[in-house]
Design a protein around this motif. Structure first.
Motif, short mmCIF file in Angstrom:
data_model
loop_
_atom_site.label_atom_id
_atom_site.label_comp_id
_atom_site.label_asym_id
_atom_site.label_seq_id
_atom_site.Cartn_x
_atom_site.Cartn_y
_atom_site.Cartn_z
N PRO A 32 0.81 -1.23 0.00
CA PRO A 32 0.00 0.00 0.00
C PRO A 32 0.84 1.28 0.00
O PRO A 32 0.39 2.32 -0.46
CB PRO A 32 -0.83 -0.11 1.29
N ASP A 33 2.07 1.22 0.51
CA ASP A 33 2.94 2.39 0.58
C ASP A 33 4.03 2.37 -0.49
O ASP A 33 4.98 3.16 -0.43
CB ASP A 33 3.60 2.46 1.96
N TRP A 34 3.91 1.47 -1.47
CA TRP A 34 4.95 1.28 -2.48
C TRP A 34 5.30 2.58 -3.21
O TRP A 34 6.48 2.94 -3.33
CB TRP A 34 4.51 0.21 -3.47
N GLU A 35 4.31 3.28 -3.69
CA GLU A 35 4.58 4.51 -4.46
C GLU A 35 5.17 5.60 -3.57
O GLU A 35 6.05 6.34 -4.02
CB GLU A 35 3.32 4.99 -5.17
N ALA A 36 4.74 5.70 -2.34
CA ALA A 36 5.30 6.70 -1.43
C ALA A 36 6.77 6.39 -1.15
O ALA A 36 7.62 7.29 -1.13
CB ALA A 36 4.52 6.73 -0.12
N TRP A 37 7.08 5.12 -0.96
CA TRP A 37 8.45 4.69 -0.73
C TRP A 37 9.32 5.01 -1.95
O TRP A 37 10.42 5.55 -1.83
CB TRP A 37 8.49 3.21 -0.41
N ARG A 38 8.81 4.70 -3.13
CA ARG A 38 9.57 4.97 -4.37
C ARG A 38 9.76 6.47 -4.55
O ARG A 38 10.81 6.92 -5.00
CB ARG A 38 8.87 4.38 -5.57
N SER A 39 8.77 7.26 -4.20
CA SER A 39 8.87 8.71 -4.33
C SER A 39 9.95 9.27 -3.40
O SER A 39 10.71 10.15 -3.79
CB SER A 39 7.51 9.34 -4.02
N LYS A 40 10.01 8.75 -2.19
CA LYS A 40 11.03 9.20 -1.23
C LYS A 40 12.44 8.87 -1.73
O LYS A 40 13.39 9.57 -1.40
CB LYS A 40 10.84 8.52 0.13
N ASN A 41 12.57 7.79 -2.45
CA ASN A 41 13.87 7.32 -2.93
C ASN A 41 13.95 7.39 -4.45
O ASN A 41 14.55 6.54 -5.09
CB ASN A 41 14.09 5.87 -2.46
N ARG A 42 13.36 8.42 -5.01
CA ARG A 42 13.23 8.56 -6.46
C ARG A 42 14.57 8.50 -7.18
O ARG A 42 14.70 7.85 -8.20
CB ARG A 42 12.51 9.86 -6.78
N PHE A 43 15.58 9.20 -6.66
CA PHE A 43 16.88 9.23 -7.34
C PHE A 43 17.44 7.81 -7.49
O PHE A 43 17.87 7.42 -8.58
CB PHE A 43 17.88 10.10 -6.58
N TYR A 44 17.42 7.04 -6.41
CA TYR A 44 17.93 5.66 -6.46
C TYR A 44 17.16 4.84 -7.49
O TYR A 44 17.76 4.17 -8.34
CB TYR A 44 17.81 5.02 -5.08
N HIS A 45 15.85 4.90 -7.45
CA HIS A 45 15.04 4.09 -8.35
C HIS A 45 15.20 4.51 -9.81
O HIS A 45 15.21 3.67 -10.71
CB HIS A 45 13.56 4.11 -7.92
N GLU A 46 15.37 5.79 -10.05
CA GLU A 46 15.61 6.25 -11.42
C GLU A 46 16.97 5.78 -11.92
O GLU A 46 17.11 5.43 -13.09
CB GLU A 46 15.49 7.78 -11.51
N GLN A 47 17.96 5.76 -11.05
CA GLN A 47 19.29 5.28 -11.44
C GLN A 47 19.26 3.78 -11.77
O GLN A 47 19.87 3.34 -12.74
CB GLN A 47 20.32 5.57 -10.34
N VAL A 48 18.55 3.01 -10.95
CA VAL A 48 18.42 1.57 -11.22
C VAL A 48 17.71 1.36 -12.55
O VAL A 48 18.15 0.56 -13.39
CB VAL A 48 17.66 0.86 -10.08
N LYS A 49 16.63 2.11 -12.78
CA LYS A 49 15.88 1.98 -14.03
C LYS A 49 16.78 2.31 -15.22
O LYS A 49 16.80 1.59 -16.21
CB LYS A 49 14.66 2.89 -14.03
#
Length: 79
Positions: free
Chosen positions: A17-34
């Protein structure tokens, strides 16, 4: 006592349920992985994404055919 697989599934189901909020908080990391993953995959290829979360990295890789797998049913519904 739940098996390790059930514990993992329960954990990811609980945070879904909090997946998108977690990804938003760590956006830089997730964008780099992508960016790293997408750069390693030729568009149009077949892609198997194990632990695909909400499927955003799989979608960004522009596969000809793609399959995303999760242990969590709740994460799969987000994809």
């Amino acid at each position: 006592m739940p098996s390790p697989r059930e514990q993992l599934r329960n954990y990811f189901n609980s945070i879904a349920p909090d997946w998108e909020a977690w990804r938003s908080k760590n956006r830089f990391y997730h964008e780099q992985v992508k960016e790293l993953v997408v750069g390693a995959i030729t568009p149009g290829r077949r892609v198997l994404d194990i632990g695909s979360g909400a499927g955003d990295v799989l979608a960004a890789s522009r596969p000809g055919e793609g399959l995303g797998l999760n242990v969590s049913e709740r994460l799969t519904t987000l994809a």
